[in-house]
Design an enzyme around this catalytic site. Structure first.
Site: not given
Length: 173
Positions: A45-47
């Site tokens: 769930r990271c850019g």
């Protein structure tokens, strides 16, 4: 090679480090002896999560030459890897077609830092930075002898020229 040199190298290489596989059992880092490995702390769930796609392409491109990516899930950066092992495996497979090996979720910084990262963080990147992992998707290139050959920051993509060149160089050694 003298006994002192062999002992020093054994303390630096990653093969003797115990770590679990994502879905249970051992990840057996010994399986990578003689291979070049890109160790990457990952998060779903990271850019930077789309780097999974590039990591898989890199893995596929060089796998036949003795190369592997090793994903190491970590939830230390703003809780961006909160899932269970099964959820992480399903996300990586369904979303990015990941086939490279993944370890159990570990801490890469702090008092609970996993022994694998204890061995990795002392190596400098191209700008001379050593120490704590800065963010998700920091990369360490480990040579066939288990010793770090390169460190790349989170923003350096797996398909960046310097990463590909370092992989090719390590494979040629």
């Amino acid at each position: 090679m003298s006994d002192d040199v062999q002992n020093a190298q054994a303390e630096q290489d990653v093969y003797g480090v115990p770590i679990g596989a994502l879905l249970g059992g051992s990840a057996e880092l010994e399986q990578f002896r003689g291979k070049v490995v890109l160790v990457v702390n990952v998060a779903s769930r990271c850019g930077l999560t789309p780097q999974y796609e590039e990591l898989e392409k890199l893995h596929e491109r060089f796998a036949g030459r003795g190369f592997s990516v090793l994903g190491v899930p970590c939830n230390q950066f703003k809780g961006q890897e909160p899932g269970t092992a099964e959820e992480i495996a399903e996300f990586c497979s369904a979303t990015y077609g990941v086939t490279f090996p993944m370890t159990e979720k570990v801490d890469v910084n702090g008092d609970g830092r996993h022994q694998l990262y204890e061995r990795l963080v002392g190596f400098a990147d191209s700008e001379g930075y050593t120490g704590d992992i800065q963010w998700n998707f920091e990369k360490f290139l480990v040579g066939a002898d288990g010793v770090v050959r390169g460190r790349f920051g989170p923003q350096t993509t797996p398909d960046a020229g310097e990463v590909v060149a370092a992989v090719e160089k390590a494979l040629a050694e």
